[in-house]
Design an enzyme around this catalytic site. Structure first.
Site, short mmCIF file in Angstrom:
data_model
loop_
_atom_site.label_atom_id
_atom_site.label_comp_id
_atom_site.label_asym_id
_atom_site.label_seq_id
_atom_site.Cartn_x
_atom_site.Cartn_y
_atom_site.Cartn_z
N LYS A 31 -134.27 -23.30 -0.88
CA LYS A 31 -133.18 -22.57 -0.22
C LYS A 31 -133.14 -23.06 1.22
O LYS A 31 -134.05 -22.77 2.02
CB LYS A 31 -133.44 -21.06 -0.26
CG LYS A 31 -132.28 -20.23 0.29
CD LYS A 31 -131.08 -20.25 -0.65
CE LYS A 31 -129.98 -19.33 -0.14
NZ LYS A 31 -128.84 -19.26 -1.06
N THR A 89 -129.62 -16.04 4.56
CA THR A 89 -129.11 -15.01 5.46
C THR A 89 -129.18 -13.66 4.76
O THR A 89 -129.40 -13.58 3.56
CB THR A 89 -127.67 -15.32 5.89
OG1 THR A 89 -126.82 -15.33 4.75
CG2 THR A 89 -127.59 -16.66 6.61
N GLY A 116 -123.47 -19.62 -0.33
CA GLY A 116 -122.07 -19.30 -0.52
C GLY A 116 -121.33 -20.45 -1.18
O GLY A 116 -121.86 -21.11 -2.07
#
Length: 244
Positions: free
Chosen positions: A55, A59, A130
């Site tokens: 990763k 966040t 995202g």
């Protein structure tokens, strides 16, 4: 974002990850990248391949901790690494600005950190943040990282209404940057609506990629996550990494 564009736009999907890994990207946030990353990493590790999930930046930490989820599914802390954690649940570049403490987020350090893990591991499963156009750091976006790391991309998308546009645009954006696309995972597929039942064929026609529906999985169960991916994707997807 870098303006370098590769106009070759390879057609179709590769159908398999590379020997050194895959970049799991999403059409949006919350589409199931982490579950797919955990399932693929666990599946690889069960074949005897020492896969490591990466990763680049987390966040919303805590409570969000994608690397910890992968570790829990795989049953070992060796299965995942997170390079940067930020508290605000925002795009990384924005989260760094909004963080309470003085946080410096460098695109170069993120890129070099990911490439170091990829180079130092048997197989890496890198998870995006995202969608592709999410601001990452130093005016670079997630798609820049995908292109710079150089792994083929496995696209994770929603199964229902609205996924055609997002998925086709994601595949197109990857190809314009010279990124090979493995295929498309339609996550949490139940076939309850006409959109769900027809989306696989339409996405295959629009993108030339193989599409693999994955049903809702029990994310509290490592067996459910790993077995769910193994049952939904052909083993040939992992073959180059398994045979390296």
């Amino acid at each position: 974002m870098s303006e370098t564009i590769d106009e070759s736009e390879p057609e179709g999907g590769t159908g398999h990850i590379a020997e050194d890994g895959v970049f799991v990207v999403g059409t949006d946030t919350g589409v199931g990248k982490t579950v797919v990353t955990a399932g693929v990493t666990g599946w690889l590790r069960e074949t005897g391949t020492a896969a490591v999930a990466v990763k680049p930046c987390q966040t919303g930490y805590p409570p969000d901790d994608d690397a910890a989820f992968v570790e829990s599914i795989c049953g070992t802390a060796e299965a995942a690494v997170c390079l940067q954690r930020l508290s605000p649940p925002l795009a990384p570049e924005v989260a760094a600005r909004e963080a309470d403490s003085d946080v410096t987020l460098s695109y170069e350090s993120i890129r070099d950190g990911v490439t170091d893990v990829v180079a130092g591991s048997e197989t890496a499963v890198v998870e995006g943040i995202g969608g592709l156009r999410v601001p990452l750091a130093d005016d670079h976006e997630v798609i820049d990282l995908v292109a710079d790391v150089g792994l083929p991309a496995l696209v994770v998308a929603r199964s229902g209404l609205g996924t055609l546009n997002h998925t086709a645009l994601t595949v197109q954006a990857l190809r314009q940057r010279g990124v090979a696309v493995v295929g498309v995972v339609l996550n949490e597929y139940e076939g309850a609506t006409t959109a769900e039942r027809t989306n696989s064929d339409v996405i295959e026609r629009m993108t030339g990629c193989s599409v693999w529906p994955v049903p809702p999985l029990n994310i509290e169960s490592s067996d459910s996550v790993i077995d769910g991916l193994r049952a939904s994707l052909p083993q040939s997807v992992l073959q180059p990494a398994i045979e390296r």
